[in-house]
Motif scaffolding. Structure first.
Motif, PDB file in Angstrom:
ATOM      1  N   ALA A 122      -4.440  19.511   3.878  1.00 50.66           N
ATOM      2  CA  ALA A 122      -4.202  18.206   4.498  1.00 50.66           C
ATOM      3  C   ALA A 122      -5.516  17.472   4.743  1.00 50.66           C
ATOM      4  O   ALA A 122      -5.607  16.256   4.537  1.00 50.66           O
ATOM      5  CB  ALA A 122      -3.428  18.372   5.807  1.00 50.66           C
ATOM      6  N   ALA A 123      -6.533  18.202   5.204  1.00 43.83           N
ATOM      7  CA  ALA A 123      -7.836  17.580   5.430  1.00 43.83           C
ATOM      8  C   ALA A 123      -8.438  17.088   4.122  1.00 43.83           C
ATOM      9  O   ALA A 123      -9.076  16.029   4.073  1.00 43.83           O
ATOM     10  CB  ALA A 123      -8.781  18.574   6.106  1.00 43.83           C
ATOM     11  N   LEU A 124      -8.218  17.847   3.055  1.00 44.63           N
ATOM     12  CA  LEU A 124      -8.742  17.436   1.747  1.00 44.63           C
ATOM     13  C   LEU A 124      -8.062  16.140   1.282  1.00 44.63           C
ATOM     14  O   LEU A 124      -8.729  15.224   0.784  1.00 44.63           O
ATOM     15  CB  LEU A 124      -8.508  18.557   0.738  1.00 44.63           C
ATOM     16  N   VAL A 125      -6.756  16.056   1.451  1.00 42.66           N
ATOM     17  CA  VAL A 125      -6.036  14.832   1.073  1.00 42.66           C
ATOM     18  C   VAL A 125      -6.524  13.657   1.917  1.00 42.66           C
ATOM     19  O   VAL A 125      -6.746  12.553   1.407  1.00 42.66           O
ATOM     20  CB  VAL A 125      -4.518  15.038   1.244  1.00 42.66           C
ATOM     21  N   TRP A 126      -6.694  13.893   3.204  1.00 34.50           N
ATOM     22  CA  TRP A 126      -7.161  12.843   4.103  1.00 34.50           C
ATOM     23  C   TRP A 126      -8.550  12.355   3.690  1.00 34.50           C
ATOM     24  O   TRP A 126      -8.840  11.155   3.670  1.00 34.50           O
ATOM     25  CB  TRP A 126      -7.164  13.357   5.532  1.00 34.50           C
ATOM     26  N   GLY A 127      -9.441  13.307   3.357  1.00 30.68           N
ATOM     27  CA  GLY A 127     -10.782  12.930   2.924  1.00 30.68           C
ATOM     28  C   GLY A 127     -10.760  12.069   1.676  1.00 30.68           C
ATOM     29  O   GLY A 127     -11.538  11.110   1.552  1.00 30.68           O
ATOM     30  N   HIS A 128      -9.874  12.383   0.736  1.00 33.52           N
ATOM     31  CA  HIS A 128      -9.763  11.572  -0.475  1.00 33.52           C
ATOM     32  C   HIS A 128      -9.125  10.222  -0.172  1.00 33.52           C
ATOM     33  O   HIS A 128      -9.468   9.209  -0.798  1.00 33.52           O
ATOM     34  CB  HIS A 128      -8.936  12.313  -1.528  1.00 33.52           C
ATOM     35  N   LEU A 129      -8.169  10.209   0.773  1.00 33.73           N
ATOM     36  CA  LEU A 129      -7.468   8.976   1.100  1.00 33.73           C
ATOM     37  C   LEU A 129      -8.416   7.885   1.594  1.00 33.73           C
ATOM     38  O   LEU A 129      -8.185   6.699   1.358  1.00 33.73           O
ATOM     39  CB  LEU A 129      -6.399   9.259   2.158  1.00 33.73           C
ATOM     40  N   LEU A 130      -9.496   8.276   2.264  1.00 33.05           N
ATOM     41  CA  LEU A 130     -10.455   7.304   2.775  1.00 33.05           C
ATOM     42  C   LEU A 130     -11.016   6.427   1.659  1.00 33.05           C
ATOM     43  O   LEU A 130     -11.327   5.246   1.877  1.00 33.05           O
ATOM     44  CB  LEU A 130     -11.614   8.018   3.480  1.00 33.05           C
ATOM     45  N   PHE A 131     -11.140   6.976   0.457  1.00 35.02           N
ATOM     46  CA  PHE A 131     -11.748   6.243  -0.650  1.00 35.02           C
ATOM     47  C   PHE A 131     -10.708   5.752  -1.650  1.00 35.02           C
ATOM     48  O   PHE A 131     -10.984   4.835  -2.432  1.00 35.02           O
ATOM     49  CB  PHE A 131     -12.770   7.128  -1.347  1.00 35.02           C
ATOM     50  N   VAL A 132      -9.527   6.358  -1.630  1.00 33.22           N
ATOM     51  CA  VAL A 132      -8.455   5.921  -2.518  1.00 33.22           C
ATOM     52  C   VAL A 132      -7.829   4.622  -2.014  1.00 33.22           C
ATOM     53  O   VAL A 132      -7.550   3.706  -2.800  1.00 33.22           O
ATOM     54  CB  VAL A 132      -7.384   7.033  -2.637  1.00 33.22           C
ATOM     55  N   LEU A 133      -7.615   4.522  -0.706  1.00 36.22           N
ATOM     56  CA  LEU A 133      -6.889   3.392  -0.144  1.00 36.22           C
ATOM     57  C   LEU A 133      -7.530   2.033  -0.449  1.00 36.22           C
ATOM     58  O   LEU A 133      -6.811   1.086  -0.789  1.00 36.22           O
ATOM     59  CB  LEU A 133      -6.708   3.594   1.366  1.00 36.22           C
ATOM     60  N   PRO A 134      -8.857   1.868  -0.345  1.00 32.81           N
ATOM     61  CA  PRO A 134      -9.428   0.555  -0.671  1.00 32.81           C
ATOM     62  C   PRO A 134      -9.132   0.105  -2.095  1.00 32.81           C
ATOM     63  O   PRO A 134      -8.788  -1.067  -2.325  1.00 32.81           O
ATOM     64  CB  PRO A 134     -10.932   0.755  -0.452  1.00 32.81           C
ATOM     65  N   TYR A 135      -9.241   1.019  -3.053  1.00 28.16           N
ATOM     66  CA  TYR A 135      -9.000   0.643  -4.444  1.00 28.16           C
ATOM     67  C   TYR A 135      -7.526   0.328  -4.686  1.00 28.16           C
ATOM     68  O   TYR A 135      -7.193  -0.577  -5.463  1.00 28.16           O
ATOM     69  CB  TYR A 135      -9.466   1.756  -5.376  1.00 28.16           C
ATOM     70  N   VAL A 136      -6.639   1.080  -4.055  1.00 28.81           N
ATOM     71  CA  VAL A 136      -5.211   0.806  -4.198  1.00 28.81           C
ATOM     72  C   VAL A 136      -4.883  -0.567  -3.625  1.00 28.81           C
ATOM     73  O   VAL A 136      -4.126  -1.345  -4.221  1.00 28.81           O
ATOM     74  CB  VAL A 136      -4.385   1.906  -3.507  1.00 28.81           C
ATOM     75  N   PHE A 137      -5.454  -0.889  -2.470  1.00 31.59           N
ATOM     76  CA  PHE A 137      -5.209  -2.212  -1.869  1.00 31.59           C
ATOM     77  C   PHE A 137      -5.718  -3.319  -2.779  1.00 31.59           C
ATOM     78  O   PHE A 137      -5.022  -4.313  -3.014  1.00 31.59           O
ATOM     79  CB  PHE A 137      -5.882  -2.289  -0.499  1.00 31.59           C
ATOM     80  N   LEU A 138      -6.919  -3.178  -3.292  1.00 32.52           N
ATOM     81  CA  LEU A 138      -7.485  -4.210  -4.155  1.00 32.52           C
ATOM     82  C   LEU A 138      -6.683  -4.377  -5.437  1.00 32.52           C
ATOM     83  O   LEU A 138      -6.568  -5.485  -5.979  1.00 32.52           O
ATOM     84  CB  LEU A 138      -8.938  -3.869  -4.493  1.00 32.52           C
ATOM     85  N   ALA A 139      -6.104  -3.271  -5.944  1.00 27.23           N
ATOM     86  CA  ALA A 139      -5.335  -3.345  -7.184  1.00 27.23           C
ATOM     87  C   ALA A 139      -3.957  -3.960  -6.972  1.00 27.23           C
ATOM     88  O   ALA A 139      -3.424  -4.627  -7.863  1.00 27.23           O
ATOM     89  CB  ALA A 139      -5.184  -1.946  -7.788  1.00 27.23           C
ATOM     90  N   LEU A 140      -3.361  -3.766  -5.790  1.00 22.90           N
ATOM     91  CA  LEU A 140      -1.980  -4.184  -5.567  1.00 22.90           C
ATOM     92  C   LEU A 140      -1.853  -5.507  -4.818  1.00 22.90           C
ATOM     93  O   LEU A 140      -0.842  -6.209  -4.966  1.00 22.90           O
ATOM     94  CB  LEU A 140      -1.228  -3.086  -4.809  1.00 22.90           C
ATOM     95  N   ALA A 141      -2.855  -5.862  -4.017  1.00 25.90           N
ATOM     96  CA  ALA A 141      -2.728  -7.047  -3.161  1.00 25.90           C
ATOM     97  C   ALA A 141      -2.508  -8.319  -3.973  1.00 25.90           C
ATOM     98  O   ALA A 141      -1.653  -9.149  -3.632  1.00 25.90           O
ATOM     99  CB  ALA A 141      -3.972  -7.187  -2.279  1.00 25.90           C
ATOM    100  N   GLY A 142      -3.265  -8.504  -5.055  1.00 23.85           N
ATOM    101  CA  GLY A 142      -3.141  -9.716  -5.858  1.00 23.85           C
ATOM    102  C   GLY A 142      -1.756  -9.899  -6.447  1.00 23.85           C
ATOM    103  O   GLY A 142      -1.096 -10.931  -6.222  1.00 23.85           O
ATOM    104  N   PRO A 143      -1.234  -8.918  -7.228  1.00 19.10           N
ATOM    105  CA  PRO A 143       0.122  -9.069  -7.782  1.00 19.10           C
ATOM    106  C   PRO A 143       1.196  -9.221  -6.706  1.00 19.10           C
ATOM    107  O   PRO A 143       2.152  -9.985  -6.885  1.00 19.10           O
ATOM    108  CB  PRO A 143       0.314  -7.774  -8.583  1.00 19.10           C
ATOM    109  N   TRP A 144       1.072  -8.517  -5.596  1.00 16.56           N
ATOM    110  CA  TRP A 144       2.077  -8.600  -4.538  1.00 16.56           C
ATOM    111  C   TRP A 144       2.110 -10.011  -3.930  1.00 16.56           C
ATOM    112  O   TRP A 144       3.180 -10.568  -3.713  1.00 16.56           O
ATOM    113  CB  TRP A 144       1.780  -7.560  -3.459  1.00 16.56           C
ATOM    114  N   ARG A 145       0.953 -10.569  -3.674  1.00 16.19           N
ATOM    115  CA  ARG A 145       0.897 -11.903  -3.060  1.00 16.19           C
ATOM    116  C   ARG A 145       1.272 -12.996  -4.042  1.00 16.19           C
ATOM    117  O   ARG A 145       1.713 -14.079  -3.628  1.00 16.19           O
ATOM    118  CB  ARG A 145      -0.516 -12.149  -2.509  1.00 16.19           C
ATOM    119  N   ARG A 146       1.117 -12.739  -5.336  1.00 19.31           N
ATOM    120  CA  ARG A 146       1.441 -13.769  -6.333  1.00 19.31           C
ATOM    121  C   ARG A 146       2.931 -13.808  -6.683  1.00 19.31           C
ATOM    122  O   ARG A 146       3.387 -14.761  -7.329  1.00 19.31           O
ATOM    123  CB  ARG A 146       0.631 -13.548  -7.614  1.00 19.31           C
ATOM    124  N   LEU A 147       3.694 -12.803  -6.290  1.00 15.33           N
ATOM    125  CA  LEU A 147       5.117 -12.795  -6.605  1.00 15.33           C
ATOM    126  C   LEU A 147       5.801 -13.991  -5.938  1.00 15.33           C
ATOM    127  O   LEU A 147       5.622 -14.239  -4.742  1.00 15.33           O
ATOM    128  CB  LEU A 147       5.755 -11.486  -6.125  1.00 15.33           C
TER     129      LEU A 147
END
Length: 561
Positions: free
Chosen positions: A423-448
C-alpha cells in the motif's frame, strides 16, 4: 460524497509532500529522535560541506541540469518557430507517443548502448574510418563531464516539452496571429517568436519548470549516464541514505535539503530571467526587425529534432536487439547469432519484478483516475472555477525534487508502521502519477459539450447516471489514455520504489538500474526493453478498446477516432 473528493485528493496528494519536506529538514538540523537526534544542530550541514568532492557534485548538478533544460527548450522553440503548420510538425506528432511512453531509465540505457565505446556509434565508423580494431579506451557513457547525462535528458525532455507546447498552441490563436505578422513582412521564425511565443509561454512555463527541477535532481538516469566519482548531488544523497552507518542519515538529510534549496534557487533565477527577457523582448519587438525567410534555420531545427527522435528510437531498437542477441562481436553492426534464450532464461527472474511493476502501476493509475474524475465532476456539477493556483498545486510533486521529500515520507511511513508495504508503494507512486493523469484528462473532460449532460438531466436522469451512462462512455478514450499515461509514469518510477518499498519490492526499473552498473548487456536489454514495452502496450490498449467497443456505433466514432 463528491464534494469531499477534492479535499481527499489534496490530502493524499499534497499532505505527504509537505510532511515529507518537514521530515527531511528536521534531521538536516539534527532532530531525529529515532537515531538519538533530539536537539537543534548545524552539525549535519558542517559535515555535508566537509564532504570531499561536494563542489564537483554541485558543479555537475548545475551544469548538466541547466544545459539539458536549456537545450531542450531551445530545440523545441526553434523547431516550432521554423516549421509551424508544416509537414514536419505533423510527422513529429505521430512519433511523440512512442518516445513519451519510454521510461527515463530505458532511454538512458538505450543511449548508453549507442554511445558506449563498443556501442553502435563506434561500430558504424569502425574500422574503416576510425581505425579502431577494438573498442576505444574512452569514457563516453558515462563521461567525466556529464555530457552523456545531458544528451540522455534531452532525448527524454524534448518530446515532453514539444507535447506541452503543441497543446498550448491549440489554445491560442496562433495561426491567425502568425498570418497577420507574416502579412506585415515578418519572416516565419521572427513572426513566431515575436507574436506567438508571448501567448504560449505562460502555458508552458510550469512544464519547463518541471523539466528544470527534474534535470537538476535526476537520480535514475544519473546512475546510468553520470560519472560516479563523484556523482551529481542527488544520486550522491541517495548513496548517503543507503549507507549502513545510520549516523550518515543526518548528512543525507542535509544533502536532500541542499538539493531542495538548489532547485528553488534555480527556479527563482529563471523567473527573474523571464522578467529580464521580457524587457529585452519588448525592446526587440519595438525595434521592428523583420528577419529573413529562415530556410537555413528550418533545415537546422528540423535536423536537430530529427536527430533527437532518431537517437531515441535507435536506443529502443538497440535494447531490443541486445535482448535477442546470442553473439554480437565488435565491430559488427548486427548480432551474428540470434536467440530467444535470453528471455526464457530470465523468465523466472522477471516474474516477481514484472508483477510488482504491473500491479502497482495499474492500481496507482486506477486510483488516480477515480480521484481526477471525482475532482473534474465536482468542478462541473457545482460550477467550481479552478484558478492558476490549482495548476501550481498539481505541479508541486514535479517541481519539488523527489530526493528532498521522499526521505521524510519514509520516516512517516516507518512511524505509522507502513514502511515496506504494498500500500505504501502504491501511495508513493500515486504522488507522481496523479499530476500526469490530471493533465491528460482535464482538457478533454472540460471540452465535452455540456448539452449532452443537460439533455440527459432533462429526460430525468440523475447526475450520477449522467456520469456513468453519458460522460464516461463518451470520454472512454481520454479516460483510458489518461490511465495509460499514469501507468507509464508508474512503470518508470525509481526513487518512490526505493524509499516507500523499503527494499522489499523490486520493479523492472530498480532491476534495470542495478543491472546497468555492469553485467551482461543481453540481460540489461531484456529488462530495459520489457520496461519500455509495458507502457506501449498500455497506450495501444487505450486506442484499441474504444474502437472495438464502439465499432458498430457510428455516432461514437467522433469520440474514438
Amino acid at each position: 460524497m463528491l464534494r469531499w473528493i477534492p479535499a481527499l485528493t489534496l490530502l493524499l496528494f499534497l499532505g505527504p509532500i509537505a510532511a515529507g519536506l518537514v521530515g527531511t529538514f528536521l534531521p538536516a538540523f539534527g532532530i531525529l529522535p529515532a537515531l538519538g537526534g533530539t536537539e537543534f544542530s548545524l552539525a549535519p550541514w558542517r559535515r555535508l560541506f566537509a564532504e570531499p568532492g561536494l563542489e564537483t557534485s554541485l558543479r555537475l548538478t548545475l551544469t548538466t541540469g541547466f544545459a539539458a533544460a536549456a537545450v531542450s527548450l531551445a530545440m523545441v522553440l526553434a523547431f516550432l518557430a521554423a516549421c509551424h503548420g508544416s509537414r514536419p510538425v505533423a510527422v513529429v506528432r505521430r512519433l511523440l507517443a512512442p518516445l513519451l511512453a519510454v521510461p527515463h531509465v530505458a532511454v538512458a540505457i538505450g543511449f548508453a548502448f549507442l554511445a558506449a565505446p563498443s556501442g553502435w556509434a563506434a561500430r558504424i565508423v569502425s574500422p574503416w574510418l576510425s581505425g579502431w580494431e577494438r573498442p576505444p579506451d574512452l569514457a563516453t557513457a558515462p563521461d567525466p563531464y556529464g555530457v552523456a547525462l545531458v544528451c540522455g535528458l534531452v532525448l527524454k525532455e524534448v518530446p515532453f516539452l514539444l507535447l506541452m507546447t503543441l497543446a498550448a498552441l491549440g489554445q491560442v490563436p496562433a495561426d491567425r496571429t502568425l498570418a497577420v505578422a507574416r502579412s506585415l513582412g515578418y519572416g516565419p521564425a521572427t513572426a513566431w517568436f515575436k507574436t506567438v511565443l508571448p501567448l504560449v509561454w505562460p502555458q508552458i512555463r510550469l512544464p519547463f519548470y518541471a523539466v528544470v527541477a527534474y534535470s537538476l535532481s535526476v537520480v535514475d538516469m544519473a546512475l546510468v549516464l553520470a560519472p560516479g566519482t563523484p556523482p551529481p548531488l542527488a544520486p550522491r544523497v541517495l548513496r548517503w541514505f543507503s549507507d549502513p552507518d545510520l549516523d550518515r542519515q543526518f548528512v543525507a538529510a542535509a544533502g536532500a535539503g541542499l538539493q531542495f534549496l538548489l532547485v528553488i534557487a534555480a527556479l527563482g533565477t529563471i523567473r527573474a530571467g523571464e522578467r529580464l527577457t521580457g524587457l529585452l523582448g519588448r525592446w526587440w519587438i519595438a525595434a521592428g526587425g523583420r528577419g529573413r525567410g529562415g530556410r537555413g534555420g528550418r533545415i537546422a531545427a528540423t535536423g536537430a529534432l530529427g536527430l533527437v527522435f532518431g537517437l531515441g528510437l535507435l536506443g529502443i531498437l538497440g535494447m531490443a536487439l541486445w535482448s535477442v542477441a546470442r553473439r554480437w562481436r565488435w565491430p559488427e553492426l548486427l548480432p551474428s547469432d540470434w536467440t530467444i534464450g535470453n528471455w526464457t532464461r530470465q523468465g523466472a527472474a522477471l516474474a516477481w519484478p514484472g508483477w510488482i511493476t504491473v500491479s502497482v502501476a495499474a492500481t496507482a493509475a486506477l486510483v488516480a483516475i477515480v480521484l481526477v474524475v471525482g475532482c473534474l465532476e465536482n468542478e462541473q456539477r457545482y460550477r467550481v472555477t479552478p484558478g492558476s493556483r490549482v495548476l501550481w498545486l498539481i505541479y508541486a510533486p514535479l517541481l519539488a525534487p523527489q530526493i528532498a521529500f521522499l526521505f521524510g515520507v519514509q520516516v512517516l511511513l516507518v512511524a505509522a508502521g507502513l514502511d515496506g508495504s504494498w500500500a505504501a508503494l502504491v501511495w508513493g507512486h500515486l504522488l507522481f502519477v496523479l499530476p500526469y493523469v490530471f493533465l491528460a484528462l482535464a482538457g478533454p473532460w472540460r471540452r465535452l459539450d455540456e448539452r449532452y449532460g443537460r439533455t440527459a438531466l432533462c429526460l430525468g436522469a440523475s447526475p450520477a447516471r449522467v456520469l456513468w451512462r453519458v460522460k464516461l462512455p463518451m470520454l472512454l478514450r481520454p479516460v483510458l489514455f489518461a490511465f495509460a499515461v499514469g501507468f507509464a509514469v508508474s512503470v518508470g518510477e525509481y526513487l518512490p520504489t526505493v524509499f516507500a518499498g523499503g527494499g522489499r519490492f523490486a520493479t523492472l526499473t530498480t532491476e534495470a538500474v542495478s543491472l546497468a552498473a555492469g553485467g551482461d548487456r543481453r540481460v540489461i536489454g531484456v529488462y530495459a526493453f520489457l520496461q519500455a514495452l509495458l507502457p506501449w502496450l498500455g497506450f495501444t490498449l487505450a486506442l484499441l478498446i474504444p474502437a472495438w467497443l464502439y465499432r458498430e456505433r457510428r455516432g461514437m466514432k467522433a469520440f474514438t477516432a
